[in-house]
Design an enzyme around this catalytic site. Sequence first.
Site, PDB file in Angstrom:
ATOM      1  CB  SER A 295      -0.897   0.009   1.246  1.00  0.00           C
ATOM      2  OG  SER A 295      -1.607   1.230   1.358  1.00  0.00           O
TER       3      SER A 295
ATOM      4  CE1 TYR B  78      -4.299  -1.800   5.138  1.00  0.00           C
ATOM      5  CE2 TYR B  78      -3.652   0.418   4.458  1.00  0.00           C
ATOM      6  CZ  TYR B  78      -4.021  -0.878   4.140  1.00  0.00           C
ATOM      7  OH  TYR B  78      -4.105  -1.252   2.811  1.00  0.00           O
TER       8      TYR B  78
END
Length: 263
Positions: free
Chosen positions: A143, A156
């Site tokens: 990501s 995250y």
Amino acid sequence: MDLTDKVVLVTGGSGGLGEEICYEAAKKGAIVIVCARRINLIGKVKEQCEELSGKAAYAFQLDVAQPESVSSMLEKVQNEVGSVDVLVNNAGFGIFSDFVSFDMQKAYQMFEVNVLGMMVLTQQIALGMLEAGKPGTIVNIASMAGKMATPKTAVYSATKFAVLGFSNALRLELKPAGIHVMTVNPGPIATNFFEQADPSGNYLANLGNMVLEPDVLAKAIIKGVQKSKREINRPRVMAAASQLYNLFPKVGDWLAGGIFNQK
């Protein structure tokens, strides 16, 4: 890599980006293995892959956070399909919330899915590739949050930083054996990921045209597999910002806490 008749295993393949990756691989003539927890959805993806490829496709239930589920799925793959040529580690989830009030049980779960489960599966697939003695590819969906953290992504981002570190080391270890490791660092994608990550819907709405379409990104990923790319970063404006972050950390903090903080 010519994907014709290559076995491509995709985790998190029941919807969103994973589903689109399955379809793009099938269009290239691959034998697709769709894996996900939602067994009621993977059958539909399997059937669509068969229509696109004109070849058999497979659907196996998988919970990457459970090692016994990984072992059971791999046993079925070995018995029914054979060795895997391309692994796409797409399964994962996120929750955007201030760290001080974060549910740490959810943090454990996020690491189990996004990092540890991915490692368990990757190790077994890599061993199979080494035993088969033929070139292979491992794709890890990381990501942009693993390159440039923003507020409310502490946990995250930590998982995705881990995915990138793991991938970069693994690439060097497996290169002599002809096994390529590619990382994909997407920004926000228009999928149901945000139903859990940001139930308010404000994040995607605020980002406008920076939001990625899963089918477009899937095409870039499969093209990257074919060309043995090291890394794919989208959207390009966030990729440029992450580079700026490394060169000018103070400016990077300003960008991460401002323009790119839409949560």
